[in-house]
Design an enzyme around this catalytic site. Sequence first.
Site, PDB file in Angstrom:
ATOM      1  N   GLU A  98      32.620  46.297  46.143  1.00  0.00           N
ATOM      2  CA  GLU A  98      32.682  46.287  44.662  1.00  0.00           C
ATOM      3  C   GLU A  98      33.023  47.661  44.367  1.00  0.00           C
ATOM      4  O   GLU A  98      32.669  48.818  44.866  1.00  0.00           O
ATOM      5  CB  GLU A  98      31.221  45.868  44.144  1.00  0.00           C
ATOM      6  CG  GLU A  98      30.841  44.527  44.227  1.00  0.00           C
ATOM      7  CD  GLU A  98      31.240  43.739  43.292  1.00  0.00           C
ATOM      8  OE1 GLU A  98      31.685  43.997  42.296  1.00  0.00           O
ATOM      9  OE2 GLU A  98      30.772  42.421  43.318  1.00  0.00           O
ATOM     10  N   HIS A 161      39.145  39.172  44.066  1.00  0.00           N
ATOM     11  CA  HIS A 161      38.124  37.943  43.552  1.00  0.00           C
ATOM     12  C   HIS A 161      39.041  37.049  42.686  1.00  0.00           C
ATOM     13  O   HIS A 161      38.797  35.847  42.607  1.00  0.00           O
ATOM     14  CB  HIS A 161      36.819  38.488  42.774  1.00  0.00           C
ATOM     15  CG  HIS A 161      35.789  37.836  42.873  1.00  0.00           C
ATOM     16  ND1 HIS A 161      34.566  37.967  42.059  1.00  0.00           N
ATOM     17  CD2 HIS A 161      35.635  36.269  43.639  1.00  0.00           C
ATOM     18  CE1 HIS A 161      34.024  36.928  42.437  1.00  0.00           C
ATOM     19  NE2 HIS A 161      34.518  35.697  43.108  1.00  0.00           N
ATOM     20  N   ASP A 171      38.475  40.025  38.439  1.00  0.00           N
ATOM     21  CA  ASP A 171      38.222  41.210  39.007  1.00  0.00           C
ATOM     22  C   ASP A 171      39.132  41.179  40.419  1.00  0.00           C
ATOM     23  O   ASP A 171      39.272  40.168  40.957  1.00  0.00           O
ATOM     24  CB  ASP A 171      37.087  41.545  39.437  1.00  0.00           C
ATOM     25  CG  ASP A 171      36.331  40.619  40.325  1.00  0.00           C
ATOM     26  OD1 ASP A 171      36.126  39.220  39.821  1.00  0.00           O
ATOM     27  OD2 ASP A 171      35.390  41.061  41.134  1.00  0.00           O
TER      28      ASP A 171
HETATM   29 ZN    ZN Z   1      33.959  39.710  42.222  1.00  0.00          ZN
END
Ligand code: ZN
Length: 190
Positions: A98, A161, A171
């Site tokens: 992330e 993603h 994203d």
């Molecule tokens: Zn994501």
Amino acid sequence: MNISADHWLEGAMRRPIPGGSPMPVRRFLAIHFTSGATAESSIEFWRTPAAKGASAHIVIDRDGTVYQCRPFNVTCGHAGVSRWQGFSNLNSCSIGIELANAGDDERLTKRWSKFPPTEARHKNGGTLKRWEVYPVEQLAACEEVAKALVKRYNLDGVVGHDDIAPSRKVDPGPAFPMQALRVACGFKVG
Ligand SMILES: [Zn+2]
């Protein structure tokens, strides 16, 4: 960057989050943005019941600081309903990174980014939106971590993603240089 025998990245700040299931085989690296403030604020959120089990192995802050929440042989909840190259449920076979980034949230971008947003249409469709730019320090750290993971675990690919859940997710979005990362990790891009 070295990865220890017990699957922790040496040099990463450790912020362990309990839970997950054993993940003996890793196939893919999945890239995300947090839609959030700082990396640590996202990690703190993941510790709450409201996060419903959301988590990722690695979180990278805008300044390039790398945090690790779980060893790479344990699953995290970053992919959700997802599909890629015949695999479904990518949580069971992928490592999640992330990036602290506001995505197309203009209020958060204004608060947390030093740069003006970039205007783009997402490859999966939708209207022209303004996306938070990824700082070079953050992208450099992401590339370094990704290369180490692909090499150590002989991964089959790097995915967004928005590749593995295109109907639900945007994203890491148009501001992220996905093709460049794939090349840097030694994959052919067509
Ligand atoms: Zn994501």
